[in-house]
Design an enzyme around this catalytic site. Sequence first.
Site, PDB file in Angstrom:
ATOM      1  CG  ASP A 279      -9.826  -8.033   2.892  1.00 58.44           C
ATOM      2  OD1 ASP A 279      -9.709  -8.430   1.787  1.00 58.44           O
ATOM      3  OD2 ASP A 279      -9.573  -6.873   3.151  1.00 58.44           O
TER       4      ASP A 279
ATOM      5  CG  ASP B 136      -6.711  -8.357  -1.715  1.00 57.14           C
ATOM      6  OD1 ASP B 136      -6.538  -6.953  -1.610  1.00 57.14           O
ATOM      7  OD2 ASP B 136      -5.242  -8.912  -2.002  1.00 57.14           O
TER       8      ASP B 136
ATOM      9  CD  GLU C  54      -8.310  -4.552  -4.311  1.00 53.30           C
ATOM     10  OE1 GLU C  54      -7.751  -3.520  -4.262  1.00 53.30           O
ATOM     11  OE2 GLU C  54      -7.989  -5.765  -3.862  1.00 53.30           O
TER      12      GLU C  54
ATOM     13  CG  HIS D  19      -6.905  -1.246   2.873  1.00 55.45           C
ATOM     14  ND1 HIS D  19      -8.143  -1.394   2.281  1.00 55.45           N
ATOM     15  CD2 HIS D  19      -6.211  -1.928   2.135  1.00 55.45           C
ATOM     16  CE1 HIS D  19      -7.859  -2.361   1.457  1.00 55.45           C
ATOM     17  NE2 HIS D  19      -6.617  -2.884   1.324  1.00 55.45           N
ATOM     18  CG  ASP D  20      -5.223  -0.465  -1.014  1.00 54.93           C
ATOM     19  OD1 ASP D  20      -4.190  -0.805  -0.189  1.00 54.93           O
ATOM     20  OD2 ASP D  20      -5.861  -1.694  -1.483  1.00 54.93           O
TER      21      ASP D  20
END
Length: 538
Positions: free
Chosen positions: A98, A199, A241, A315-316
């Site tokens: 990440d 990210d 993302e 995870h979000d």
Amino acid sequence: MEKKWWHQSVVYQVYPRSFQDTNGDGIGDLKGIISRLDYLEYLGIDTIWLSPVYQSPNDDNGYDISDYEAIMAEFGTMVEMEKLIAEAKKCGIKIILDLVVNHTSDEHRWFIEARKSKDNPYRDYYIWRDPVKGDVPNQLRSIFSGPAWELDETTGQYYLHLYSKKQPDLNWENEIVRQEVYQMMNFWIDKGIGGFRMDVIDTIGKVPDKEITNNGPKLHDYLQEMNRATFGDKDLMTVGETWGATTEIAKLYSDPKRKELSMIFQFEHMSLDQEEGKAKWDLKPMAVPELKQVLSKWQTSLGEEGWNSLFWNNHDLPRIVSRWGNDQEYRVESAKMFAILLHLMKGTPYIYQGEELGMTNHLIHDISEVADIESINMYHERRSLGYSESEILRSINAKGRDNARTPMQWDETAHAGFTTGNPWLPVNPNYPRINAKQAMADKESVFHMYKQLIELRKKNEIVVWGDYELLTETPPDVFAYYRTLGQERWLIVCNVSEEENQLTVPREAKEVILSNYQIELPTGEVKLCPYEAFVLRT
């Protein structure tokens, strides 16, 4: 399109904090991930996206990084990180890191220096502005509620933070900052990683004075420069993302000729249950016809100029089986249906830890049970605006990020086999019923459906490269589509509803490849059970 390894990969996201603890401190660690590689190899995945394990004060669960080239002590050491990369490689699994470079932690040495004075050499690593009439420079808002500007008492200027005030935004207009980032990326590439998940990468080109946060004018210049300076000449996978991407914007990122990224995460389908133009907390039911329209658009619009990522969870995001399925009487059926619907599409599928078990959301009854900073900030902001407690908790139970972050459910022992200590976030109480040990032993489990879907992708070019065509003559809640490659044609049928539906299946259907109910070969007028899904060779 030139064929790459990641075109036929299936990625599994590990959220390290919640995956497997080995030292009893209640927090997952690198040794825990290493100890579970055999499980992931058996499932069949070939790539792990690892959420951040860098040194961090943990204001936003590791997405606030204080040292990009060190490992957070509670996760382990750099030696263990190197061992994870090496052991995963032995299992045929690549590690995707990440990459969080829109912002750092306010405890990163760059920011500690930057805030000392206006003429500090690191000052321009971040975005500073003078007050306007004694107040914030402009009306930019933080994603985590409140203004995106924080006053720094030492110098009397505001710094920008699109997320937590402990996550100051980096100034990508500063070439030195960009070179620092590329140097750090090469540090990890040299350690043998398989690529990067980037990210909120669409925010690095922001123009704060014009209140432009996403898709700024220099964004793609930066990504092309990054490509040249780091991964461009290597066989690595990159996924950005990008919350605001359209299909046209997606092509800018992922057209191979433009030399930017392999693919992006777009979230158009994941916002279908929020009210138009409002926040994610403002709920409305998801309409299946809209889901068909959005996913089909993404399946057909990129052509040779891009590649899709396929996902329901991360995870979000809340658990899909609780969000759009039925996590009670049809938990297994609806979890399998969502798996079939997604994994037979064109693109690279992502499985979020526990999704392959049909793990569910974990309902809370009081704000004291919430760990996630985004949910907590929203709670206080909405309480001050007059929203009722029950209204806010309903939103958190539906969309809060803790839903995805409860510990992985390995077996029926205490704390689901995640830890011998006290878990950092409570385990979902349904773990005695829903866990990996039970699922692996049951050939009819959600786990074995995911395993079959991964094998289908590995063994059938049609799943990777076949054309996509939506079947339009269907009831509103039935999502059916064809995949075609040469003479081969598959029909995928999914009833995205707990109501029965009718569908006419072509009489030339030859064989059932996969289904989530025990069925004979269906042809002609077929009654679909709740959440029924099947794949036919026609």
